[in-house]
Design a protein around this motif. Structure first.
Motif, short mmCIF file in Angstrom:
data_model
loop_
_atom_site.label_atom_id
_atom_site.label_comp_id
_atom_site.label_asym_id
_atom_site.label_seq_id
_atom_site.Cartn_x
_atom_site.Cartn_y
_atom_site.Cartn_z
N TRP A 184 3.43 11.78 -5.65
CA TRP A 184 3.41 9.91 -5.93
C TRP A 184 4.52 10.14 -7.22
O TRP A 184 4.31 10.76 -8.58
CB TRP A 184 2.47 9.14 -5.85
CG TRP A 184 1.43 9.50 -4.68
CD1 TRP A 184 2.10 8.04 -3.88
CD2 TRP A 184 1.38 10.40 -3.50
NE1 TRP A 184 1.21 8.35 -2.82
CE2 TRP A 184 0.25 9.22 -2.35
CE3 TRP A 184 0.54 11.83 -4.33
CZ2 TRP A 184 -0.25 10.08 -1.46
CZ3 TRP A 184 -0.33 12.11 -2.88
CH2 TRP A 184 -1.30 11.98 -1.76
N VAL A 187 1.90 14.62 -7.68
CA VAL A 187 2.25 14.16 -8.37
C VAL A 187 2.92 14.38 -9.82
O VAL A 187 2.84 15.34 -9.96
CB VAL A 187 0.49 12.94 -9.03
CG1 VAL A 187 1.45 11.75 -9.08
CG2 VAL A 187 -0.56 13.16 -7.43
N VAL A 195 4.19 4.63 -7.46
CA VAL A 195 2.80 3.61 -6.91
C VAL A 195 3.65 2.83 -8.97
O VAL A 195 3.00 3.57 -10.15
CB VAL A 195 1.73 4.67 -7.29
CG1 VAL A 195 0.56 4.07 -7.78
CG2 VAL A 195 1.95 5.64 -6.38
N ARG A 214 -3.24 7.74 -7.83
CA ARG A 214 -2.81 8.77 -7.98
C ARG A 214 -2.29 9.29 -9.47
O ARG A 214 -2.19 9.94 -9.70
CB ARG A 214 -1.95 8.64 -6.97
CG ARG A 214 -1.90 8.36 -5.82
CD ARG A 214 -3.25 9.76 -4.86
NE ARG A 214 -3.66 9.27 -3.55
CZ ARG A 214 -4.50 10.39 -3.12
NH1 ARG A 214 -4.52 11.51 -3.35
NH2 ARG A 214 -4.77 9.49 -1.23
N ARG A 215 -1.81 8.20 -9.93
CA ARG A 215 -1.22 8.25 -11.73
C ARG A 215 -2.09 9.30 -12.35
O ARG A 215 -1.69 9.61 -13.17
CB ARG A 215 -0.19 6.95 -12.09
CG ARG A 215 1.32 7.43 -11.08
CD ARG A 215 1.48 5.53 -11.36
NE ARG A 215 1.53 5.32 -12.57
CZ ARG A 215 2.34 4.09 -13.79
NH1 ARG A 215 2.76 3.31 -12.32
NH2 ARG A 215 2.56 3.86 -15.12
N GLU A 245 7.09 7.73 -3.10
CA GLU A 245 6.42 7.14 -2.74
C GLU A 245 5.82 7.06 -4.13
O GLU A 245 5.41 7.24 -5.55
CB GLU A 245 5.35 7.29 -2.70
CG GLU A 245 4.34 6.56 -1.94
CD GLU A 245 2.82 5.83 -1.21
OE1 GLU A 245 2.30 5.09 -1.39
OE2 GLU A 245 2.77 7.01 -0.64
N ARG A 273 4.84 14.78 0.89
CA ARG A 273 4.69 13.83 -0.11
C ARG A 273 4.57 13.86 -1.40
O ARG A 273 3.64 14.46 -2.22
CB ARG A 273 3.31 12.59 0.61
CG ARG A 273 3.16 11.29 0.16
CD ARG A 273 2.65 10.13 0.48
NE ARG A 273 2.70 10.84 1.80
CZ ARG A 273 3.43 9.15 2.15
NH1 ARG A 273 4.14 8.60 1.55
NH2 ARG A 273 3.44 9.31 3.92
#
Length: 261
Positions: free
Chosen positions: A173, A99, A197, A211-212, A195, A171
Motif C-alpha cells: 500500500w 506499506v 490509498v 493502511r497509510r 495499491e 501486496r
C-alpha cells in the motif's frame, strides 16, 4: 539498557574479532557499555565527541559502529528482534503485505553536498528516507537518498530491496505520490501489487487513512530518537543504521516490557 534488554540484544551482536580464526586483540571495553553509548547517542541526538565521559572513548565507539555497519550487523540484529515481535503478536516471521512511504529530513552541516539534495515540495535541504513496514508498523526495508529524489524513483530501490528480502510479500500500500509507472513496473518486474490509498476530497481536517497511518506511526517511533530528527551522518548507510538502531531500541523495550529488571 535494562538487564532484560541486554540479555535479549547481547547474544545477537557479532562475535569479537579475537573469537574467530582471523585473530585480533581482545576487546578492551565491555560490549554492554559500548552499546549503551550508541543508544545514548541515538536517543539524545548528541555528537560523537560529546559523548559522556563515563562511556568508552567516542572514536572507539564510532569505529565499532562503523564496523558493524559494514558487516550488516545492525540489520541482522533488527531483523531477529522483528521476527520475535511478530511471533509474539501471533504473526508468521515472513510478512505478506507492506506499506511504503518517504520522509524528508533536514541535513546538518556534516552531510556532504554530494549526497544531499533540495526537496522543493518540503522546502528542505537534506536527505530522504524511504521505508517499507509490515501491517504492525515494523520495519522491513529502508533506503536513504538525497532529498531531491522523487518518492516514485526512490521506491524503485526500496521495492527492489523489499523483494530481495521477502519473497512472500505480494501486496504493497502507498499514497498518491506513487501513482504512475511505478505501479505497472512493480507488477511486471517484481510481481508486487501496489495499491494506492488516496485521500478523498470530502475529508476535512485530519483523518486516519486506511493502511497509510501504519507507516506514519513508524516515522513517529523513529523521530522519538533525536539523532533521527535531522540527518547528521556523513554516509547514507550510517543514517540507515541509525534508523535500525532506533527500531532496535523500540522493539527491545516492547519485548522486555513487564519483565523483572
Amino acid at each position: 539498557m535494562t538487564d532484560a534488554q541486554w540479555a535479549l540484544v547481547g547474544p545477537l551482536l557479532p562475535p569479537p574479532g579475537n573469537a574467530t580464526d582471523k585473530g585480533g586483540r581482545p576487546e578492551k571495553h565491555p560490549r554492554r557499555l559500548v552499546l549503551d553509548a550508541m543508544f545514548c547517542l541515538a536517543r539524545g541526538g548528541i555528537a560523537w565527541r560529546q559523548m559522556p565521559s563515563d562511556f568508552p572513548p567516542a572514536m572507539t565507539v564510532y569505529d565499532i559502529f562503523r564496523r558493524w555497519v559494514k558487516t550488516g550487523a545492525w540489520q541482522r540484529v533488527h531483523d531477529a528482534l522483528r521476527d520475535r515481535v511478530r511471533a509474539r503478536a501471533g504473526r508468521r516471521p515472513l510478512p505478506t503485505a507492506a506499506v511504503i512511504d518517504a520522509q524528508t529530513v533536514r541535513g546538518a552541516d556534516t552531510v556532504p553536498a554530494a549526497s544531499a539534495g533540495y526537496d522543493a515540495g518540503k522546502k528542505t535541504r537534506g536527505r530522504k528516507r524511504h521505508i517499507a513496514v509490515d501491517t504492525l508498523g515494523l520495519l522491513l526495508a529502508v533506503v536513504v537518498t538525497a532529498a531531491d529524489i522523487q518518492d516514485r524513483d526512490g521506491a524503485h530501490r526500496l521495492l527492489t530491496a523489499l523483494r530481495a528480502r521477502f519473497s512472500t510479500v505480494a501486496r504493497v500500500w502507498a499514497d498518491g505520490g506513487y501513482t504512475g509507472r511505478l505501479v505497472a513496473w512493480a507488477g511486471q518486474v517484481l510481481a508486487l501489487t501496489v495499491e494506492i490509498v488516496k485521500r478523498t476530497d470530502k475529508t476535512a481536517g485530519f483523518g486516519l487513512l486506511p493502511r497509510r497511518w501504519v507507516v506514519e506511526r513508524t516515522f513517529g517511533w523513529i523521530v522519538k530518537h533525536r539523532r533521527c530528527v535531522r540527518d547528521y551522518e556523513t554516509l547514507p548507510e550510517h543514517h540507515e543504521a541509525m534508523i535500525y538502531i532506533a527500531m532496535i531500541m523500540t522493539m527491545s523495550r516492547r519485548l522486555t516490557r513487564n519483565t523483572d529488571q
